[in-house]
Structures are given as C-alpha cells and as structure tokens.
Design a protein around this motif. Sequence first.
Motif, PDB file in Angstrom:
ATOM      1  N   LEU A 108       0.826  -1.199   0.000  1.00 39.64           N
ATOM      2  CA  LEU A 108       0.000   0.000   0.000  1.00 39.64           C
ATOM      3  C   LEU A 108       0.863   1.253   0.000  1.00 39.64           C
ATOM      4  CD1 LEU A 108      -2.796  -1.061   2.519  1.00 39.64           C
ATOM      5  CD2 LEU A 108      -2.654  -1.423   0.044  1.00 39.64           C
ATOM      6  N   SER A 109       1.978   1.199   0.714  1.00 42.36           N
ATOM      7  CA  SER A 109       2.908   2.333   0.705  1.00 42.36           C
ATOM      8  C   SER A 109       3.486   2.561  -0.682  1.00 42.36           C
ATOM      9  CB  SER A 109       4.044   2.087   1.706  1.00 42.36           C
ATOM     10  OG  SER A 109       3.561   1.985   3.018  1.00 42.36           O
ATOM     11  N   ILE A 121      -4.574  -0.049  -6.467  1.00 42.98           N
ATOM     12  CA  ILE A 121      -5.291  -1.107  -5.754  1.00 42.98           C
ATOM     13  C   ILE A 121      -6.188  -1.891  -6.701  1.00 42.98           C
ATOM     14  CG2 ILE A 121      -7.133  -1.524  -4.057  1.00 42.98           C
ATOM     15  CD1 ILE A 121      -5.889   0.687  -2.352  1.00 42.98           C
ATOM     16  N   GLU A 122      -6.838  -1.195  -7.630  1.00 43.06           N
ATOM     17  CA  GLU A 122      -7.791  -1.857  -8.514  1.00 43.06           C
ATOM     18  C   GLU A 122      -7.129  -2.592  -9.666  1.00 43.06           C
ATOM     19  OE1 GLU A 122     -10.656  -2.164  -7.370  1.00 43.06           O
ATOM     20  OE2 GLU A 122     -10.407  -0.645  -5.784  1.00 43.06           O
ATOM     21  N   ALA A 169      12.380   0.336   1.214  1.00 35.08           N
ATOM     22  CA  ALA A 169      12.753   1.741   1.068  1.00 35.08           C
ATOM     23  C   ALA A 169      11.850   2.611   1.938  1.00 35.08           C
ATOM     24  CB  ALA A 169      12.625   2.142  -0.398  1.00 35.08           C
ATOM     25  N   PRO A 170      12.156   3.910   2.035  1.00 32.36           N
ATOM     26  CA  PRO A 170      11.247   4.810   2.746  1.00 32.36           C
ATOM     27  C   PRO A 170       9.813   4.651   2.245  1.00 32.36           C
ATOM     28  CG  PRO A 170      13.280   5.946   2.265  1.00 32.36           C
ATOM     29  CD  PRO A 170      13.377   4.610   1.570  1.00 32.36           C
ATOM     30  N   GLY A 171       8.901   4.492   3.181  1.00 31.85           N
ATOM     31  CA  GLY A 171       7.513   4.232   2.833  1.00 31.85           C
ATOM     32  C   GLY A 171       7.100   2.792   3.031  1.00 31.85           C
ATOM     33  N   SER A 172       8.086   1.902   3.262  1.00 30.23           N
ATOM     34  CA  SER A 172       7.764   0.500   3.542  1.00 30.23           C
ATOM     35  C   SER A 172       7.175   0.391   4.943  1.00 30.23           C
ATOM     36  CB  SER A 172       9.015  -0.370   3.438  1.00 30.23           C
ATOM     37  OG  SER A 172       9.917  -0.067   4.498  1.00 30.23           O
ATOM     38  N   VAL A 316      -8.530  -3.091   2.667  1.00 32.30           N
ATOM     39  CA  VAL A 316      -7.374  -2.519   1.973  1.00 32.30           C
ATOM     40  C   VAL A 316      -7.627  -1.062   1.605  1.00 32.30           C
ATOM     41  CG1 VAL A 316      -6.104  -2.610  -0.218  1.00 32.30           C
ATOM     42  CG2 VAL A 316      -6.418  -4.694   1.118  1.00 32.30           C
ATOM     43  N   LEU A 317      -8.833  -0.752   1.181  1.00 31.38           N
ATOM     44  CA  LEU A 317      -9.153   0.642   0.848  1.00 31.38           C
ATOM     45  C   LEU A 317      -9.027   1.529   2.084  1.00 31.38           C
ATOM     46  CD1 LEU A 317     -12.226   0.157  -1.526  1.00 31.38           C
ATOM     47  CD2 LEU A 317      -9.881   0.778  -2.172  1.00 31.38           C
TER      48      LEU A 317
END
Length: 333
Positions: A108-109, A121-122, A169-172, A316-317
Amino acid sequence: MSQSLTRRGLLRSAVATLPLLAAPSLIASRGFAADTWAKKPVTLICHTAPGSAADIYSRELAAALEPVISQTVVVENRTGGNGMVQMAALRGAKADGQTLAINTVSHLSILHTAGKGTFGIEDFDWIARVQTEGFFTVVRADSPFNTLADLVAHAKTAQPLLNIGGQGAPGSAHNIHTNILADAAGFQFNWIPFPGGIEHLTALLGGSLDATSNNPQTIVQFAESGRIRLLGYQGSERLASFPEVATYREQGIDADPAWQQMRGVIAPKGLAPELKEAIASSIRTATETSEPWAKYMTASNLSAGYMGPEEYHAFVLRQSDVTLTWLKRLSLV
C-alpha cells in the motif's frame, strides 16, 4: 538459558492447546468448487528475498495449501523495485488462479510512492487477508543502548544520525514503523533499506547498523541465543512470548499501536467472483486445519486475521487511506 527454555515451553504449550477450527464448506458454483480450482501447479510470487518474514510466510502458506488443493505450490522470489517487480509479474499473468502473489502493508505504501501512476489497488484482486503482526526495535546485545530511553536520548543529539535499518525503502511498513516511533519520541535517523529481514539483522550484528525494525518471527532465534536486545514493541499490549519487552506506550512514547504488518494473497485482476471465493476458501481451510501452520503461527508470534475477498478489499481501501495519511505526515509523499 532459563528465559529461552521458558519461551520455548510457552510456545509448545500454546501449540498443544490450539484448537483446529472446522473447515468451511465447499463452494460449488459454475464449476469452481473450493479445493478443486487448481488444475496444475500454482505459482505464488513473493516480493522479498529468501529468509525474510514475507518469504517465510509464503513458504508456510504454500506448504499448508498443497494438501488442500492437491497441487504443488511453487514460491517464486521476484525481488526489486520495492515490490514493483513482483506486481508487474502478477499483473502480466493470466487471471485463472494459477498465479497468485502475497502482499504486505508495504504494498500500500508503494502504491502511493514509487508505484504511483504505475500500479493501483484496482489493478489486482484482493483474495484474502491471512495474518497480522507488530514491530520491535532491536539492537545488538552489546549495544550501549540498554533501553529504548537510552536510544532515544542519544538519537536526539546524534551527529551523524543513527543508522536504523529494515526491510524496504522509505515508505515500507518497517520504515513507517520507525518513523512513527521517531515522530512520537522526537528524533531523526538515517534509514538503511534491505531486501529482507535476515540481511538487516546480519548488518546489525556486523556493526554497520545501530538498530533495526523487525517483526517477531524473524528475531526469535536471535533473541533466544542472546545476540540481540529488544528495546520495545509497537503494539497495544506485550507479546506473551516476550513478556519482558514493554510496549512503546508503556515506556512513555505515544507511538500509534494500530500500525501493524498484514499479510495476504492477491491475484491478477479479472478473476471470476466464484473463483476468488474458491481460492479464499482453500486458503482458509489450509490455515485453519494445518498443524504445521498452527505451529508456525504460534512460534512466530503471529495473529490470525482472515478476511475473504469482499471484506479484504474494503479493508485494503481503508488501510490505504491510513497509509497515505502517515506518508503525508512523514513527508514521504
């Protein structure tokens, strides 16, 4: 030694008393009967390196699923691009259930950062959520940081900044965990990314990192052998198998305990609804009736968190919105 024996005894006791839940009923609609949908060996794509928490999950899930669907499940490690190599391979596969992939909250990140505009996502079918777990902050056993307060106090004035490593990475997921801690405690750090959990533990023990972000399942043997020290746990309560490790909030740091790792299964976009339900049903049967899976979950300090396709997609949304909020707050997007 006694602490290690006690922990192993606790895990054996928990496994011995863990009930096996009844398998869900078969889904027989338009030919997609649960457990008979796989017509040949199934490929399960993992985005991280062998030995990582996600890789271990993939292989344990594959082993549990094989006797349920009467087919071999082959785990393929498609590393690189912080998960984008894996997502590209999955999106390019036929939507017939024969190629699946595992996902974590890090996906998601990535969809909001490096993968933005390339994947969404879709673009995938979200088949099932399977498990959740929290995060530890870990140092070497001989580290000068005996407590989380020691690490925080040093980090607030450290020049150069502390090197803290983890998967991605950053955002994980691991990076956001450390950012949540740092934001709540008021310090900065230098993030060192690694493809899997074993690599950054090796770097920590080798002296090139000051601390790491880790999930419980990758640290048990290192903790029991006395090679690492656990400074704190990001969760709403302590883990039963590590009762001596206080949560961040117990130690006076108001880090959001809701940020948890999740692991599930996704597929190429376009599976028939009945096929998605059949695959999810097989996954649920496998994870609720397999004794080796139950032992793995208990020994790795994991929590069951099954959701089927519709519920998982809605989750998830919602989680994507939470992820984006943190990414913006931490200036990562």
